[in-house]
Design a protein around this motif. Structure first.
Motif, PDB file in Angstrom:
ATOM      1  N   LEU D 342      46.041  14.042   3.594  1.00  0.00           N
ATOM      2  CA  LEU D 342      45.821  13.274   4.820  1.00  0.00           C
ATOM      3  C   LEU D 342      47.067  12.461   5.170  1.00  0.00           C
ATOM      4  CD1 LEU D 342      42.262  11.906   3.974  1.00  0.00           C
ATOM      5  CD2 LEU D 342      42.808  13.834   5.443  1.00  0.00           C
ATOM      6  N   TYR D 343      47.885  12.200   4.150  1.00  0.00           N
ATOM      7  CA  TYR D 343      49.050  11.339   4.318  1.00  0.00           C
ATOM      8  C   TYR D 343      50.043  11.960   5.300  1.00  0.00           C
ATOM      9  CZ  TYR D 343      53.287   8.811   2.903  1.00  0.00           C
ATOM     10  OH  TYR D 343      54.432   8.063   2.893  1.00  0.00           O
ATOM     11  N   LYS D 344      50.411  11.183   6.300  1.00  0.00           N
ATOM     12  CA  LYS D 344      51.340  11.636   7.346  1.00  0.00           C
ATOM     13  C   LYS D 344      50.859  12.889   8.073  1.00  0.00           C
ATOM     14  CE  LYS D 344      55.503   9.320   6.002  1.00  0.00           C
ATOM     15  NZ  LYS D 344      56.925   9.379   5.690  1.00  0.00           N
ATOM     16  N   GLY D 345      49.534  13.093   8.080  1.00  0.00           N
ATOM     17  CA  GLY D 345      49.006  14.186   8.875  1.00  0.00           C
ATOM     18  C   GLY D 345      48.794  13.718  10.310  1.00  0.00           C
ATOM     19  N   SER D 346      48.155  14.571  11.097  1.00  0.00           N
ATOM     20  CA  SER D 346      47.816  14.213  12.470  1.00  0.00           C
ATOM     21  C   SER D 346      46.337  14.532  12.627  1.00  0.00           C
ATOM     22  CB  SER D 346      48.683  15.025  13.430  1.00  0.00           C
ATOM     23  OG  SER D 346      48.325  14.730  14.753  1.00  0.00           O
ATOM     24  N   LEU D 347      45.509  13.544  12.286  1.00  0.00           N
ATOM     25  CA  LEU D 347      44.102  13.832  12.038  1.00  0.00           C
ATOM     26  C   LEU D 347      43.254  13.899  13.291  1.00  0.00           C
ATOM     27  CD1 LEU D 347      43.661  11.494   8.993  1.00  0.00           C
ATOM     28  CD2 LEU D 347      43.450  13.958   8.976  1.00  0.00           C
ATOM     29  N   GLU D 348      42.455  14.933  13.364  1.00  0.00           N
ATOM     30  CA  GLU D 348      41.489  15.050  14.442  1.00  0.00           C
ATOM     31  C   GLU D 348      40.106  14.864  13.821  1.00  0.00           C
ATOM     32  OE1 GLU D 348      41.371  18.913  16.119  1.00  0.00           O
ATOM     33  OE2 GLU D 348      39.698  18.421  17.449  1.00  0.00           O
ATOM     34  N   ALA D 349      39.365  13.850  14.321  1.00  0.00           N
ATOM     35  CA  ALA D 349      38.081  13.517  13.682  1.00  0.00           C
ATOM     36  C   ALA D 349      36.987  14.475  14.139  1.00  0.00           C
ATOM     37  CB  ALA D 349      37.689  12.082  14.000  1.00  0.00           C
ATOM     38  N   ALA D 350      37.195  15.768  13.894  1.00  0.00           N
ATOM     39  CA  ALA D 350      36.196  16.754  14.303  1.00  0.00           C
ATOM     40  C   ALA D 350      35.080  16.819  13.263  1.00  0.00           C
ATOM     41  CB  ALA D 350      36.849  18.126  14.436  1.00  0.00           C
ATOM     42  N   THR D 351      33.943  17.382  13.681  1.00  0.00           N
ATOM     43  CA  THR D 351      32.759  17.415  12.811  1.00  0.00           C
ATOM     44  C   THR D 351      33.044  17.966  11.408  1.00  0.00           C
ATOM     45  OG1 THR D 351      31.501  17.728  14.825  1.00  0.00           O
ATOM     46  CG2 THR D 351      30.340  18.103  12.755  1.00  0.00           C
ATOM     47  N   PRO D 352      33.713  19.130  11.281  1.00  0.00           N
ATOM     48  CA  PRO D 352      33.918  19.639   9.916  1.00  0.00           C
ATOM     49  C   PRO D 352      34.676  18.659   9.026  1.00  0.00           C
ATOM     50  CG  PRO D 352      34.467  21.311  11.538  1.00  0.00           C
ATOM     51  CD  PRO D 352      34.253  20.039  12.295  1.00  0.00           C
ATOM     52  N   LEU D 353      35.656  17.954   9.599  1.00  0.00           N
ATOM     53  CA  LEU D 353      36.415  17.015   8.776  1.00  0.00           C
ATOM     54  C   LEU D 353      35.527  15.850   8.340  1.00  0.00           C
ATOM     55  CD1 LEU D 353      39.226  16.487   7.579  1.00  0.00           C
ATOM     56  CD2 LEU D 353      39.655  14.955   9.490  1.00  0.00           C
ATOM     57  N   LEU D 354      34.644  15.411   9.237  1.00  0.00           N
ATOM     58  CA  LEU D 354      33.741  14.327   8.856  1.00  0.00           C
ATOM     59  C   LEU D 354      32.827  14.761   7.724  1.00  0.00           C
ATOM     60  CD1 LEU D 354      32.877  12.936  12.395  1.00  0.00           C
ATOM     61  CD2 LEU D 354      34.576  12.110  10.769  1.00  0.00           C
ATOM     62  N   TYR D 355      32.344  16.002   7.806  1.00  0.00           N
ATOM     63  CA  TYR D 355      31.541  16.536   6.700  1.00  0.00           C
ATOM     64  C   TYR D 355      32.377  16.575   5.420  1.00  0.00           C
ATOM     65  CZ  TYR D 355      27.184  17.936   8.985  1.00  0.00           C
ATOM     66  OH  TYR D 355      25.963  17.927   9.596  1.00  0.00           O
ATOM     67  N   ALA D 356      33.648  16.939   5.568  1.00  0.00           N
ATOM     68  CA  ALA D 356      34.511  17.000   4.384  1.00  0.00           C
ATOM     69  C   ALA D 356      34.669  15.607   3.776  1.00  0.00           C
ATOM     70  CB  ALA D 356      35.873  17.580   4.754  1.00  0.00           C
ATOM     71  N   PHE D 357      34.789  14.583   4.631  1.00  0.00           N
ATOM     72  CA  PHE D 357      34.879  13.210   4.107  1.00  0.00           C
ATOM     73  C   PHE D 357      33.601  12.846   3.349  1.00  0.00           C
ATOM     74  CE2 PHE D 357      38.173  11.416   7.331  1.00  0.00           C
ATOM     75  CZ  PHE D 357      39.140  12.162   6.693  1.00  0.00           C
ATOM     76  N   ALA D 358      32.458  13.203   3.933  1.00  0.00           N
ATOM     77  CA  ALA D 358      31.188  12.931   3.246  1.00  0.00           C
ATOM     78  C   ALA D 358      31.168  13.644   1.903  1.00  0.00           C
ATOM     79  CB  ALA D 358      30.012  13.385   4.104  1.00  0.00           C
ATOM     80  N   PHE D 359      31.691  14.869   1.905  1.00  0.00           N
ATOM     81  CA  PHE D 359      31.765  15.619   0.642  1.00  0.00           C
ATOM     82  C   PHE D 359      32.592  14.858  -0.380  1.00  0.00           C
ATOM     83  CE2 PHE D 359      34.297  18.240  -2.153  1.00  0.00           C
ATOM     84  CZ  PHE D 359      33.393  19.125  -2.699  1.00  0.00           C
ATOM     85  N   ILE D 360      33.783  14.414   0.020  1.00  0.00           N
ATOM     86  CA  ILE D 360      34.659  13.740  -0.946  1.00  0.00           C
ATOM     87  C   ILE D 360      33.975  12.489  -1.486  1.00  0.00           C
ATOM     88  CG2 ILE D 360      36.852  12.518  -1.206  1.00  0.00           C
ATOM     89  CD1 ILE D 360      38.058  14.498   0.798  1.00  0.00           C
ATOM     90  N   PHE D 361      33.312  11.740  -0.600  1.00  0.00           N
ATOM     91  CA  PHE D 361      32.626  10.510  -1.003  1.00  0.00           C
ATOM     92  C   PHE D 361      31.537  10.832  -2.027  1.00  0.00           C
ATOM     93  CE2 PHE D 361      29.436   7.239  -0.651  1.00  0.00           C
ATOM     94  CZ  PHE D 361      30.141   6.066  -0.447  1.00  0.00           C
ATOM     95  N   LEU D 362      30.660  11.763  -1.682  1.00  0.00           N
ATOM     96  CA  LEU D 362      29.498  12.033  -2.534  1.00  0.00           C
ATOM     97  C   LEU D 362      29.910  12.756  -3.808  1.00  0.00           C
ATOM     98  CD1 LEU D 362      27.011  13.160   0.247  1.00  0.00           C
ATOM     99  CD2 LEU D 362      27.149  10.940  -0.867  1.00  0.00           C
ATOM    100  N   PHE D 363      30.851  13.700  -3.665  1.00  0.00           N
ATOM    101  CA  PHE D 363      31.266  14.430  -4.857  1.00  0.00           C
ATOM    102  C   PHE D 363      31.967  13.505  -5.840  1.00  0.00           C
ATOM    103  CE2 PHE D 363      34.500  16.731  -7.249  1.00  0.00           C
ATOM    104  CZ  PHE D 363      33.667  17.532  -8.000  1.00  0.00           C
TER     105      PHE D 363
END
Lengths: 316, 97, 206, 536
Positions: D342-363
């Motif tokens: 994520l560092y120095k990326g250009s992030l688009e807060a699209a649905t799949p990425l939000l799911y991925a964040f939830a994954f990282i949190f829960l996992f």
């Protein structure tokens, strides 16, 4: 409810808090960085991303740190496990715990039997755990001890309770229909009180060890003892109340509907029916009950079954 | 573009017959050895001989001697997995109190 | 272009790929037997006298004959592949036939062997067996389970080879397209390899 | 628009031959098979969710509430069997592995298309047998999904049938694994070197090896239990000299690596999603790729951590605990690298990425509590309590499940050529996330207090935790309904999706959406790595 009341339990708790603390710290760093980056490098704020393929020194540092942290955790957990498994004090009070569907019984060195676990405070107690049928697990959360009861072998675990009181005792390994009712209590008492109890008269719940030579003729008194020591009490009441199985009260000689091979028929409860219900319980199941009774073949002798029949006859 | 199997000339009949003779001989040997009482050795020797036989079957009958290296690599992975499983299960069996 | 790329690009028949798939399948068969092998070794370690006593009740002669039968069938199937690669269709068919017959001989022997044990009440669950020492109950339990599972594999192998024989007759498996017979042969050899280990397990301990 | 133009051969969804359901259930097209799996697996997932919902509901009061004890026991057994063997083990490899793996490596299909269809049929047969246990006499198995001997030998319920279902499902899993390993080895497009494989492919490849090597051991173990029940051979029955602990060994030799069958492909999907929405290459490609192999390898050495209090040897306990801690390292590497990407990326807060964040949190919670459980002394207290239940739901549902949802929202436009309502999808995610944590976090506390798992009833001190958890289950179910409803609606009414909806660089985004029948008119030649976004 949270704090441990055994000496090793307290040590285990402190390790729990150290390890959990490390985990919480790691988790916080990960989530903080994830959120920080995702707010700092949005497409608006940073339209031109930078490709960073990797950073060997950083990655190796993380790798090294991770290994160090997990090794530390492993080491912390190892010490007390060694004490519990390998360093049972020689002078510990040995109590035999027997699990069966779905009741615990405890036997003391002097032969005393009990359905609750009574132990003296501040004295090491060694539990020798076995099972009559399937897997069970001896679990007293307050002491932080648990050990599976495995049929065919004796497994040991020990603890030193350091606070008087009454604590919950569970079966932690799934063992069938009434698993969640296989509960008992661990009562920690002063040494004097415990000795008094140990030398005292047998309690109503407790039963003497099953006789070595099976008697051919039944004996209602012996049957009553078997009723509690063999765990019938877990499912069959003697006061007419409905449990998992039918109540024994006034059942002898009555007619009931049973299901045999999917068909219903009427049957009179006599010696023969009770005997077959012990040996092949799921052949004729009383309508309204589930076919869940564990077969007693090889567990109860003929004489013991006769005693149980006499006992059931005696319940008017 | 025609795709041809590389290096797959038929294997000579005679090689297979020799291998078979060796296998039968080893079978005779293992039966003979089992008659003698040699203590620990009589526990191990049947398995050494069996492994020799299995090696012959795999190498010649199953053509591994003539196949690409990847097959040997795969077999190595499978054998290593078995070894590790045996080792870990025996860490329980051998030390159970 | 490397070999794999070439296949991807042109979707030709991929013989090496087919054989890789077959070998991976053979591994799963191997692990299927590996489980009982492991159990056998553990119980052998715990009840060694019982195992030796029980093992001496099996006929070493029949076991050895069956070993040689299966080794010979492995030879004939290996030869049949070479025969086909050399273009000798008749010999191929003959050798495949020999293999299947030898498989049947193996099963007939096995049948008589099992039957002899069952007549004496030595089968799982039998009262006569249950009255014996625990190690012997386990030995015969494993004996019937493992040789039974192996016999099922022999039957499967025979069916596979029968289908391949049919393919060879109809020229669906030929001198230039022989990967099916190779894979069928591989399966048969695996059945043989498993027997090579089963043989000492049950017949040679004494 | 794309480097690899595809012609007008029609997409895989279009009517073929006479059409109808037969053209689907007998299709050997890997994409159609992927969709078949998706339909079957999602349906069974909903069944599993329903069972779980009623299990929680039963516990709303102490004592019997809506069902009897043995019904509850059958319910958690069936919940386990369905969720593990029919949902979470096959879902990501079978659905996305099938649909995407050949396209991602530039192949026209998998190596053995007919075998692939056969494994779907095995899956359906297994599902049928599992459901059948409900319908015939004696009732569904009441052993728990672990089928521990000797209880599974003694109980009168339909255990034999349930075990057969699992064995048949094992065949399905094995055939899929064989197919994927062969496909990755043999069918990569020109230029698609191992170091240019998308990370999802690496993950599925590692998974496939576990499927091949571990599944047969479970299969033969369950066959032995069947033989014990039908013939009485006595291997696990102490009355005949057997040893029930050996059952546990053979069971977990498969079933622990099976956890990695569940989580690895989900991790692979996250490794695809993060770089695409950060528009930068993944941080440490090799580390992420090799950590998949590392997890598969080390993950095969840790099964004994399910057995610390089973009465096996002290020595084994020490070995297994050590390896358990080691397997955390490759998983941790993956998490570091996702965050690093994520560092120095250009992030688009699209649905799949939000799911991925939830994954990282829960996992992360699931993984870290795994460390707590892996510590020998702590495990003695926590084993077989709600703490374990919470831990594995965080890994399997919070991890593998949310990873699957992320993948579903990421590849949905590719698979069906339509877009879902992103706002609703985000709301569904929020409900799922809140519901999940409300449902499972209290179980950590209950477990530490000593609440054993698989209990039909509980003592008064556990009441509050149970109630919070039950409310969580309602929120979670609402989230599932909203998510599935939104996707089904999109299937028919969604807006047309673009060929490259998210601007991905892997091959599947270079073909039209939905992909054409043959995937590629001409096999592409690969010139870049999978996360090389700056083409021009």
């Amino acid at each position: 409810m949270f704090g441990a009341t055994s000496i090793l339990g307290k040590a285990i708790d402190s390790q729990f808090f150290i390890i959990t603390g490390i985990c919480v710290a790691l988790f916080s760093i990960i989530i903080f960085l994830m959120l920080y980056f995702s707010f700092k490098y949005t497409r608006k704020k940073n339209p031109n991303p930078t490709d960073i393929e990797g950073h060997a020194p950083l990655e190796l540092t993380f790798l090294g740190l991770s290994i160090a942290i997990v090794l530390l955790m492993f080491y912390l957990g190892w010490g007390d496990y060694k004490t519990i498994r390998e360093e049972i004090p020689k002078d510990a009070l040995a109590v035999k715990a027997t699990g069966q569907m779905w009741v615990w019984s405890f036997e003391y060195p002097n032969g005393k039997l009990s359905n609750t676990l009574n132990v003296p405070v501040n004295k090491p107690v060694r539990m020798n755990i076995e099972s009559r049928d399937v897997l069970h697990s001896f679990f007293v959360p307050a002491f932080r001890v648990k050990q599976d009861a495995v049929p065919g072998s004796v497994k040991s675990v020990w603890f030193t309770a350091d606070k008087e009181g009454t604590y919950d005792l569970f079966c932690a390994e799934y063992c069938g229909t009434n698993h969640s009712a296989m509960l008992s209590k661990a009562v920690v008492m002063s040494e004097d009180k415990f000795n008094g109890w140990l030398e005292g008269k047998a309690e109503a719940q407790a039963a003497p060890p099953p006789p070595g030579a099976p008697t051919a003729k039944g004996d209602a008194k012996k049957g009553a003892e078997l009723y509690s020591s063999k765990g019938c009490v877990a499912c069959h009441s003697t006061d007419g109340s409905k449990r998992i199985g039918p109540s024994f009260k006034g059942i002898y000689g009555t007619k009931v509907k049973v299901t045999t091979d999917g068909k219903q028929r009427e049957i009179t409860i006599d010696d023969e029916y009770i005997r077959s219900s012990e040996l092949t319980p799921n052949a004729d199941v009383v309508v309204g009950y589930q076919p869940i009774m564990p077969p007693q073949k090889g567990i109860l002798s003929d004489g013991e079954i006769n005693s149980l029949i006499e006992y059931i006859k005696s319940l008017k | 573009m025609d795709y041809t199997e590389k290096a797959h000339r038929p294997i000579k009949y005679s090689i297979f017959v020799y291998v078979w003779l060796a296998l039968v001989a080893l079978t005779w040997l293992t039966v003979a050895v089992s008659g003698m009482h040699m203590g620990r050795l009589s526990l191990i020797s049947p398995f050494i001989i069996a492994s020799a036989k299995a090696f012959l079957v795999v190498a010649f009958f199953m053509h591994i001697k003539y196949e690409a290296g990847i097959f040997r690599l795969f077999i190595g992975v499978a054998l290593a997995t078995m070894f590790v499983v045996v080792w870990l299960v025996y860490s329980d069996i051998a030390f159970r109190s | 272009m490397n070999e794999t790329a070439e296949i991807a690009a042109n979707k030709h028949k991929d013989y090496t790929g087919a054989k890789i798939g077959m070998w991976l399948f053979l591994f799963t068969e191997l692990f299927l037997f590996f489980g009982p092998f492991l159990l056998y070794s553990i119980f052998r370690y715990r009840y060694s006298t019982d195992f030796i006593n029980a093992g001496s009740e099996l006929s070493l002669f029949v076991g050895s004959i069956n070993t040689v039968v299966l080794l010979t069938s492995s030879l004939s199937v290996a030869l049949s592949i070479s025969a086909l690669q050399k273009g000798n269709k008749k010999l191929t068919l003959l050798l495949l036939g020999v293999t299947i017959v030898l498989g049947a001989v193996f099963l007939v022997n096995k049948y008589f062997e099992w039957d002899a044990k069952i007549v004496h009440g030595l089968y799982p669950g039998a009262e006569a067996l249950l009255s014996r020492p625990k190690g012997e109950i386990l030995f015969f339990g494993l004996y019937f389970f493992m040789t039974g599972l192996h016999a099922l594999h022999v039957i499967a192998g025979m069916s596979v080879l029968a289908v391949i024989t049919f393919f060879v007759m109809r020229d669906k498996v030929t001198q230039s397209d022989y990967v099916k017979i190779e894979n069928g042969g591989l399966y048969w050899h695996l059945v043989d390899v498993i027997w090579i280990y089963l043989f000492p397990l049950f017949y040679l301990i004494r | 628009m794309s480097d690899y133009a595809a012609g007008a051969q029609g997409n895989y969804l279009q009517k073929e031959g006479r059409g109808g359901i037969l053209s689907w259930i007998f299709s050997t097209d890997h994409k159609r098979i992927g969709i078949l799996y998706l339909v079957a697996i999602l349906s069974l997932f909903l069944v599993g969710v329903t069972l779980g919902f009623f299990m929680r509901l039963e516990l709303i009061t102490r004592g019997p509430t809506i069902m009897a004890a043995n019904t509850y026991n059958s319910l958690f057994t069936l919940h386990g069997v369905i969720m593990l063997f029919l949902f979470i083990i096959p879902v990501t490899p079978s659905v996305f592995g099938n649909f995407l793996l050949p396209i991602m490596i530039g192949a026209k299909d998998v190596a053995f298309p007919r075998l692939n269809l056969l494994s779907w049929w095995f899956y359906m047969a297994g599902a049928f047998l599992a459901i059948l246990t409900l319908l015939i006499a004696n009732g569904p198995a009441d052993t728990g999904w672990t089928f521990y001997a000797p209880y599974s030998i003694r109980t009168g319920t339909n255990v034999t049938l349930a075990l057969s279902a699992v064995v048949v499902l094992g065949f399905s899993s094995i055939l899929t694994g064989i197919n994927f390993v062969t496909t990755v080895h043999r069918l990569r497009a020109p230029g698609m070197t191992w170091m240019r494989l998308p990370l999802f492919v690496w993950a599925v490849y590692a998974t496939a090896w576990i499927q091949i090597l571990a599944t047969p051991i479970l299969g033969v173990n369950l066959m032995l239990v069947v033989a014990e029940r039908l013939l009485g051979i006595g291997i696990f029955d102490p009355a005949k000299g057997g040893d029930p602990i050996l059952y546990q060994h053979l069971f977990w030799i498969y079933s622990h690596p099976a956890v990695y069958i569940m989580i690895l492909p989900a991790m692979g999907a996250i490794s695809e999603i993060v770089p695409v929405f950060a528009r930068r290459t993944i941080f440490g490609y090799k580390a992420v790729a090799y950590s998949s192999i590392g997890i598969a390898a080390v993950g095969s050495l840790v099964w004994g951590h399910h057995m610390f209090v089973s009465g096996f040897s002290y020595t084994a306990g020490v070995y297994f605990s050590l390896f358990t801690f080691f397997v955390a390292i490759p998983s941790a590497i993956k998490v570091y690298n996702w965050v690093g990407s994520l560092y120095k990326g250009s992030l688009e807060a699209a649905t799949p990425l939000l799911y991925a964040f939830a994954f990282i949190f829960l996992f992360s919670i699931g993984g870290l509590t795994g460390l707590i459980l892996g510590a020998l002394s702590l495990n003695i207290h926590l084993h077989d309590t709600y703490f374990v239940v919470a831990h594995f739901h965080y890994v399997k549902f919070g991890g593998a499940g949310f990873g699957f949802f992320a993948a579903l929202h990421y590849w949905f436009p590719k698979m069906f050529g339509r877009m879902y309502n992103t706002k609703l999808a985000n709301v569904a995610l929020l409900l799922l996330f809140i519901g999940f944590n409300t449902l499972f976090f209290p179980l950590f506390v209950l477990g530490f207090q000593g609440m054993p798992r698989r209990y039909y009833d509980y003592l008064p001190q556990f009441t509050n935790g149970q109630l919070i958890s039950i409310v969580g289950s309602w929120i979670l179910v609402a989230g599932v309904i909203l998510m599935v409803g939104n996707l089904i609606h999109a299937l028919f009414k969604g807006k047309k999706a673009q060929a490259n909806q998210w601007g991905g660089a892997t091959l599947e985004w270079q073909v039209p959406s939905p992909p054409p029948k043959e995937n590629f008119e001409e096999i592409p030649e690969v010139k870049y790595g999978p996360y090389h976004f700056k083409r021009d």
